[in-house]
Design a protein around this motif. Structure first.
Motif, short mmCIF file in Angstrom:
data_model
loop_
_atom_site.label_atom_id
_atom_site.label_comp_id
_atom_site.label_asym_id
_atom_site.label_seq_id
_atom_site.Cartn_x
_atom_site.Cartn_y
_atom_site.Cartn_z
N ARG A 124 4.18 -49.08 35.59
CA ARG A 124 3.05 -49.55 34.79
C ARG A 124 1.83 -48.64 34.90
O ARG A 124 0.86 -48.81 34.15
CB ARG A 124 2.66 -50.95 35.27
N VAL A 125 1.82 -47.68 35.81
CA VAL A 125 0.65 -46.83 36.02
C VAL A 125 0.58 -45.79 34.90
O VAL A 125 1.53 -45.02 34.68
CB VAL A 125 0.71 -46.12 37.38
N PRO A 126 -0.51 -45.73 34.16
CA PRO A 126 -0.60 -44.78 33.04
C PRO A 126 -0.65 -43.33 33.53
O PRO A 126 -1.31 -43.02 34.52
CB PRO A 126 -1.89 -45.17 32.33
N VAL A 127 0.05 -42.47 32.80
CA VAL A 127 0.08 -41.04 33.10
C VAL A 127 -0.26 -40.26 31.85
O VAL A 127 0.32 -40.49 30.79
CB VAL A 127 1.47 -40.60 33.61
N GLU A 128 -1.21 -39.35 31.98
CA GLU A 128 -1.53 -38.41 30.90
C GLU A 128 -1.01 -37.04 31.30
O GLU A 128 -1.38 -36.52 32.36
CB GLU A 128 -3.03 -38.35 30.66
#
Length: 249
Positions: A112-116
């Motif tokens: 669930r942790v957003p990654v760019e």
């Protein structure tokens, strides 16, 4: 996993043919997971332990940076270790082929942790509000003149108590110590199925492209940047990882 055969005998039958300088090309991207696991002793263990460091260092409302992320292995290790809210991971690499494939790898992961994932030069990337910065086998590929500035920017971007984890191939002194470690590193690569010609060609390709420094040089740079705690926490032959903690100011 595609097997790394970039320097195999079938390509280099003429041993006098010079190997081209190493670059993170499309061909390398295709075999990179196999290449790094069979070339860097302790790589899998380093990733497994990365989560332990991330789990303790990460803070709510901060960012984790993976500078020189390649295909995102360290990014995923960090992502799966985050158990606090409002954390974003920024992964950057300057190879377009690496970035394209890394985005696919990250998209296939269900964390669930957003990654760019950013395509760009780590020396130009804005870094801010970081509780953790991973620099895995990246500094060694940068020009020596650019390394101090990058480490200083990382220090200044970390929140108090934030951690830089630096993994590098080290140089050693005196020459006898370097030779002993090189010999055993090559034995490791042979144990992974690389031939003597492949080992020699890869070493030639990396000459003046990967420029390692000594542990003492890394420590001096980290301390000059202002890190208050510098810890050698992992080593397998001539590959090592250093954790550097920003103080509470």
């Amino acid at each position: 996993m595609a097997r790394d055969e970039i320097y195999r005998e079938g390509i280099y039958r003429n041993e006098d043919r010079p190997a081209a300088p190493f670059e993170f090309s499309e061909a390398v991207v295709k075999v990179f997971p196999d290449m790094i696991e069979r070339s860097v002793p302790g790589y899998r263990e380093l990733l497994e332990h990365t989560g332990l460091l991330v789990g303790r260092a990460v803070r709510p409302g901060t960012r984790i940076y993976d500078l020189g992320c390649s295909l995102g292995a360290a990014t995923l290790a960090a992502r799966r270790a985050v158990h606090v809210e409002d954390v974003q991971i920024v992964a950057v690499d300057r190879s377009p082929d690496m970035v394209t494939r890394c985005r696919e790898v990250i998209a296939a992961d269900n964390s669930r942790v957003p990654v760019e994932v950013v395509e760009g030069d780590v020396c130009d990337l804005p870094i801010e509000n970081a509780s953790m910065v991973l620099v895995y086998y990246t500094l060694q590929f940068l020009p020596l003149a650019e390394r101090d500035a990058l480490v200083q920017r990382i220090h200044d971007a970390l929140v108090p108590g934030g951690v830089l984890v630096l993994a590098e191939k080290l140089a050693f002194e005196p020459p006898e110590r370097q030779a002993w470690l090189d010999t055993h590193h090559h034995d490791f690569k042979r144990s992974q199925g690389y031939s003597d010609l492949e080992i020699a060609r890869k070493r030639q390709a990396l000459d003046n492209v990967l420029v390692p420094e000594t542990r003492q040089q890394h420590h001096a740079r980290l301390e000059a940047a202002g890190f208050t705690t510098v810890v050698d926490w992992f080593q397998c032959f001539n590959f090592a990882a250093i954790a550097a903690v920003r103080g509470d100011d």
